[in-house]
Design a protein around this motif. Structure first.
Motif, PDB file in Angstrom:
ATOM      1  N   LEU A  74      41.951  39.757  40.513  1.00 18.78           N
ATOM      2  CA  LEU A  74      41.013  38.855  41.177  1.00 18.78           C
ATOM      3  C   LEU A  74      41.257  38.799  42.681  1.00 18.78           C
ATOM      4  O   LEU A  74      40.324  38.550  43.450  1.00 18.78           O
ATOM      5  CB  LEU A  74      41.133  37.450  40.575  1.00 18.78           C
ATOM      6  CG  LEU A  74      40.708  37.305  39.116  1.00 18.78           C
ATOM      7  CD1 LEU A  74      40.903  35.863  38.645  1.00 18.78           C
ATOM      8  CD2 LEU A  74      39.248  37.723  38.933  1.00 18.78           C
ATOM      9  N   LEU A  75      42.484  39.038  43.090  1.00 11.16           N
ATOM     10  CA  LEU A  75      42.800  39.023  44.518  1.00 11.16           C
ATOM     11  C   LEU A  75      42.236  40.228  45.248  1.00 11.16           C
ATOM     12  O   LEU A  75      41.762  40.114  46.374  1.00 11.16           O
ATOM     13  CB  LEU A  75      44.320  38.961  44.697  1.00 11.16           C
ATOM     14  CG  LEU A  75      44.862  39.066  46.126  1.00 11.16           C
ATOM     15  CD1 LEU A  75      44.409  37.869  46.957  1.00 11.16           C
ATOM     16  CD2 LEU A  75      46.380  39.161  46.110  1.00 11.16           C
ATOM     17  N   GLY A  76      42.256  41.397  44.604  1.00 13.78           N
ATOM     18  CA  GLY A  76      41.923  42.612  45.336  1.00 13.78           C
ATOM     19  C   GLY A  76      40.614  43.270  45.010  1.00 13.78           C
ATOM     20  O   GLY A  76      40.259  44.267  45.650  1.00 13.78           O
ATOM     21  N   PHE A  77      39.845  42.735  44.037  1.00 12.82           N
ATOM     22  CA  PHE A  77      38.653  43.467  43.614  1.00 12.82           C
ATOM     23  C   PHE A  77      37.579  43.539  44.700  1.00 12.82           C
ATOM     24  O   PHE A  77      36.748  44.451  44.692  1.00 12.82           O
ATOM     25  CB  PHE A  77      38.060  42.831  42.336  1.00 12.82           C
ATOM     26  CG  PHE A  77      37.228  41.613  42.571  1.00 12.82           C
ATOM     27  CD1 PHE A  77      35.849  41.709  42.773  1.00 12.82           C
ATOM     28  CD2 PHE A  77      37.805  40.354  42.576  1.00 12.82           C
ATOM     29  CE1 PHE A  77      35.084  40.585  42.980  1.00 12.82           C
ATOM     30  CE2 PHE A  77      37.043  39.222  42.779  1.00 12.82           C
ATOM     31  CZ  PHE A  77      35.673  39.339  42.982  1.00 12.82           C
ATOM     32  N   ASP A  78      37.570  42.581  45.629  1.00 15.68           N
ATOM     33  CA  ASP A  78      36.542  42.607  46.677  1.00 15.68           C
ATOM     34  C   ASP A  78      37.122  42.944  48.045  1.00 15.68           C
ATOM     35  O   ASP A  78      36.485  42.683  49.074  1.00 15.68           O
ATOM     36  CB  ASP A  78      35.815  41.267  46.738  1.00 15.68           C
ATOM     37  CG  ASP A  78      36.716  40.134  47.200  1.00 15.68           C
ATOM     38  OD1 ASP A  78      37.956  40.283  47.101  1.00 15.68           O
ATOM     39  OD2 ASP A  78      36.189  39.100  47.654  1.00 15.68           O
ATOM     40  N   ALA A  79      38.300  43.551  48.077  1.00 13.01           N
ATOM     41  CA  ALA A  79      38.951  43.849  49.356  1.00 13.01           C
ATOM     42  C   ALA A  79      38.096  44.752  50.224  1.00 13.01           C
ATOM     43  O   ALA A  79      38.007  44.564  51.447  1.00 13.01           O
ATOM     44  CB  ALA A  79      40.316  44.491  49.112  1.00 13.01           C
ATOM     45  N   LEU A 158      45.190  48.949  41.390  1.00 11.12           N
ATOM     46  CA  LEU A 158      44.011  49.194  40.558  1.00 11.12           C
ATOM     47  C   LEU A 158      42.812  48.411  41.067  1.00 11.12           C
ATOM     48  O   LEU A 158      41.679  48.912  41.064  1.00 11.12           O
ATOM     49  CB  LEU A 158      44.317  48.813  39.103  1.00 11.12           C
ATOM     50  CG  LEU A 158      45.329  49.693  38.363  1.00 11.12           C
ATOM     51  CD1 LEU A 158      45.719  49.058  37.039  1.00 11.12           C
ATOM     52  CD2 LEU A 158      44.748  51.086  38.127  1.00 11.12           C
ATOM     53  N   ALA A 159      43.044  47.176  41.516  1.00 12.61           N
ATOM     54  CA  ALA A 159      41.942  46.359  42.025  1.00 12.61           C
ATOM     55  C   ALA A 159      41.353  46.953  43.300  1.00 12.61           C
ATOM     56  O   ALA A 159      40.125  46.983  43.476  1.00 12.61           O
ATOM     57  CB  ALA A 159      42.438  44.932  42.283  1.00 12.61           C
ATOM     58  N   VAL A 160      42.206  47.425  44.211  1.00 12.22           N
ATOM     59  CA  VAL A 160      41.713  48.044  45.441  1.00 12.22           C
ATOM     60  C   VAL A 160      40.948  49.324  45.121  1.00 12.22           C
ATOM     61  O   VAL A 160      39.914  49.621  45.745  1.00 12.22           O
ATOM     62  CB  VAL A 160      42.890  48.314  46.397  1.00 12.22           C
ATOM     63  CG1 VAL A 160      42.440  49.134  47.599  1.00 12.22           C
ATOM     64  CG2 VAL A 160      43.501  47.001  46.869  1.00 12.22           C
ATOM     65  N   MET A 161      41.416  50.087  44.138  1.00 13.93           N
ATOM     66  CA  MET A 161      40.692  51.289  43.734  1.00 13.93           C
ATOM     67  C   MET A 161      39.304  50.926  43.210  1.00 13.93           C
ATOM     68  O   MET A 161      38.306  51.578  43.563  1.00 13.93           O
ATOM     69  CB  MET A 161      41.485  52.034  42.661  1.00 13.93           C
ATOM     70  CG  MET A 161      40.833  53.330  42.198  1.00 13.93           C
ATOM     71  SD  MET A 161      41.716  54.106  40.812  1.00 13.93           S
ATOM     72  CE  MET A 161      41.355  52.910  39.497  1.00 13.93           C
ATOM     73  N   ALA A 166      33.420  50.663  43.328  1.00 14.05           N
ATOM     74  CA  ALA A 166      32.267  49.862  42.918  1.00 14.05           C
ATOM     75  C   ALA A 166      31.225  49.799  44.017  1.00 14.05           C
ATOM     76  O   ALA A 166      31.540  49.841  45.213  1.00 14.05           O
ATOM     77  CB  ALA A 166      32.716  48.452  42.529  1.00 14.05           C
ATOM     78  N   ARG A 167      29.959  49.657  43.599  1.00 10.57           N
ATOM     79  CA  ARG A 167      28.862  49.589  44.557  1.00 10.57           C
ATOM     80  C   ARG A 167      28.630  48.180  45.080  1.00 10.57           C
ATOM     81  O   ARG A 167      28.073  48.014  46.160  1.00 10.57           O
ATOM     82  CB  ARG A 167      27.579  50.109  43.910  1.00 10.57           C
ATOM     83  CG  ARG A 167      27.637  51.590  43.526  1.00 10.57           C
ATOM     84  CD  ARG A 167      26.326  52.031  42.926  1.00 10.57           C
ATOM     85  NE  ARG A 167      26.340  53.452  42.569  1.00 10.57           N
ATOM     86  CZ  ARG A 167      25.327  54.094  42.001  1.00 10.57           C
ATOM     87  NH1 ARG A 167      24.188  53.429  41.733  1.00 10.57           N
ATOM     88  NH2 ARG A 167      25.426  55.380  41.708  1.00 10.57           N
ATOM     89  N   ASP A 168      28.984  47.159  44.309  1.00 12.26           N
ATOM     90  CA  ASP A 168      28.795  45.777  44.749  1.00 12.26           C
ATOM     91  C   ASP A 168      29.875  44.904  44.123  1.00 12.26           C
ATOM     92  O   ASP A 168      30.612  45.340  43.228  1.00 12.26           O
ATOM     93  CB  ASP A 168      27.397  45.263  44.379  1.00 12.26           C
ATOM     94  CG  ASP A 168      27.061  45.485  42.915  1.00 12.26           C
ATOM     95  OD1 ASP A 168      27.794  44.969  42.053  1.00 12.26           O
ATOM     96  OD2 ASP A 168      26.064  46.178  42.629  1.00 12.26           O
ATOM     97  N   ARG A 169      29.964  43.646  44.592  1.00 13.54           N
ATOM     98  CA  ARG A 169      31.009  42.737  44.128  1.00 13.54           C
ATOM     99  C   ARG A 169      30.849  42.395  42.659  1.00 13.54           C
ATOM    100  O   ARG A 169      31.842  42.191  41.954  1.00 13.54           O
ATOM    101  CB  ARG A 169      31.001  41.456  44.960  1.00 13.54           C
ATOM    102  CG  ARG A 169      31.417  41.655  46.398  1.00 13.54           C
ATOM    103  CD  ARG A 169      31.465  40.347  47.156  1.00 13.54           C
ATOM    104  NE  ARG A 169      32.621  39.544  46.754  1.00 13.54           N
ATOM    105  CZ  ARG A 169      32.547  38.462  46.003  1.00 13.54           C
ATOM    106  NH1 ARG A 169      31.387  38.047  45.518  1.00 13.54           N
ATOM    107  NH2 ARG A 169      33.647  37.776  45.708  1.00 13.54           N
ATOM    108  N   ALA A 170      29.623  42.287  42.184  1.00 14.88           N
ATOM    109  CA  ALA A 170      29.409  41.940  40.785  1.00 14.88           C
ATOM    110  C   ALA A 170      29.994  43.003  39.855  1.00 14.88           C
ATOM    111  O   ALA A 170      30.679  42.689  38.877  1.00 14.88           O
ATOM    112  CB  ALA A 170      27.911  41.764  40.514  1.00 14.88           C
ATOM    113  N   ARG A 171      29.741  44.275  40.176  1.00 13.94           N
ATOM    114  CA  ARG A 171      30.304  45.343  39.351  1.00 13.94           C
ATOM    115  C   ARG A 171      31.821  45.405  39.496  1.00 13.94           C
ATOM    116  O   ARG A 171      32.531  45.665  38.511  1.00 13.94           O
ATOM    117  CB  ARG A 171      29.690  46.675  39.744  1.00 13.94           C
ATOM    118  CG  ARG A 171      28.191  46.774  39.461  1.00 13.94           C
ATOM    119  CD  ARG A 171      27.663  48.164  39.758  1.00 13.94           C
ATOM    120  NE  ARG A 171      26.215  48.229  39.567  1.00 13.94           N
ATOM    121  CZ  ARG A 171      25.490  49.324  39.708  1.00 13.94           C
ATOM    122  NH1 ARG A 171      26.081  50.465  40.039  1.00 13.94           N
ATOM    123  NH2 ARG A 171      24.192  49.305  39.518  1.00 13.94           N
ATOM    124  N   ALA A 172      32.311  45.174  40.694  1.00 11.88           N
ATOM    125  CA  ALA A 172      33.763  45.211  40.901  1.00 11.88           C
ATOM    126  C   ALA A 172      34.455  44.112  40.105  1.00 11.88           C
ATOM    127  O   ALA A 172      35.501  44.351  39.480  1.00 11.88           O
ATOM    128  CB  ALA A 172      34.082  45.075  42.385  1.00 11.88           C
TER     129      ALA A 172
END
Length: 272
Positions: A74-79, A158-161, A166-172
């Motif tokens: 959750l910390l890195g998915f939208d980096a 893995l989150a940064v990858m 991902a194309r957008d935050r929702a998919r990420a």
């Protein structure tokens, strides 16, 4: 690649997490849960209170496996994808910085915030154990804290990858939650299913421990439970993972591989 640029971006990411009280909130969560589990971990056996360091580690492993990967994802998915959606990524890349410097700077800043919250959250238990049994016996618990940081860094990679792919935050965010479910809940069920289908026995037991290396959560479990002789005997794990595989240095190298590989994929995909 200039390290000054990397550290500048990392410092900004870290200050942002400190400013919104993220580090303090996560440290408090770790502190409350770790104290509760360490104190009441033996309630099923009819005992309450702090027990030996080995049993305290065994009680805290489940907390770490469920909580730290989720927080790291959750910390890195939208980096990266978050910056892209807000339009600030183009502005950042217009500055005299390379894409590699941006990616490494963001990762290091998030990693510093996650590491600080993890060490701060488990540090109070370490102090209580030191008061109870003396600082001389804290070596296994210090190793547990360090391996918890490595587990968080692996899932942060893995989150940064995912954030790069991902194309957008929702998919990420969806991919991050799916990844958490797979590694924490589904992976071991699949391995047990394969073991049952294969009939178990010596053939199944030979390859089963090596398949666990494909899950950083299982690597962490091996590092902290399988490598403790008393806990291995208590949980009946001595027959599953050979002692030659349950070496702290070997599991540490595997965990470092889990940190480096997703970052390498993210770097390759984040090319111009």
């Amino acid at each position: 690649m200039e390290f000054q640029q990397i550290f500048t971006i990392a410092g900004k990411e870290f200050r942002d997490r400190m400013r919104n009280r993220w580090v303090l909130a996560v440290a408090l969560v770790f502190t409350v849960f770790s104290l509760a589990i360490a104190y009441f971990g033996g309630a099923q056996q009819g005992t309450v209170g702090f027990r030996s360091i080995e049993f305290t580690i065994a009680s805290l492993v489940s907390l770490v496996i469920y909580l730290i990967p989720l927080i790291a994802l959750l910390l890195g998915f939208d980096a990266v994808v978050g910056e892209r959606e807000r339009g600030s990524l183009d502005l950042l890349l217009a500055l005299p910085v390379t894409r590699l410097e941006v990616l490494l700077g963001k990762y290091l800043g998030l990693a510093a915030a996650l590491s600080l919250s993890t060490l701060g959250g488990f540090g109070l238990v370490a102090l209580l154990l030191a008061v109870q049994g003396g600082p001389a016996g804290l070596e296994p618990y210090v190793g547990f804290m360090f391996s918890s940081v490595l587990l968080g860094l692996a899932f942060l990679s893995l989150a940064v990858m995912l954030s790069v792919l991902a194309r957008d935050r929702a998919r990420a965010s969806g991919l991050a939650i799916a990844l958490w479910f797979f590694f924490v809940l589904v992976f071991d069920l699949l391995m047990l299913g394969l073991l049952v289908i294969g009939g178990g026995g010596e053939a199944g037991g030979a390859w089963f421990p090596y398949l666990l290396m494909f899950n950083p959560a299982d690597v962490f479990r091996i590092l902290n439970i399988f490598s403790l002789d008393d806990v291995r005997s208590l949980y009946g794990l001595a027959s599953i993972v050979p002692s030659a595989l349950a070496k702290p240095w070997l599991m540490g190298l595997v965990m470092l591989g889990w940190i480096a590989t997703p970052l390498a994929v993210a770097t390759w995909r984040f090319r111009p």
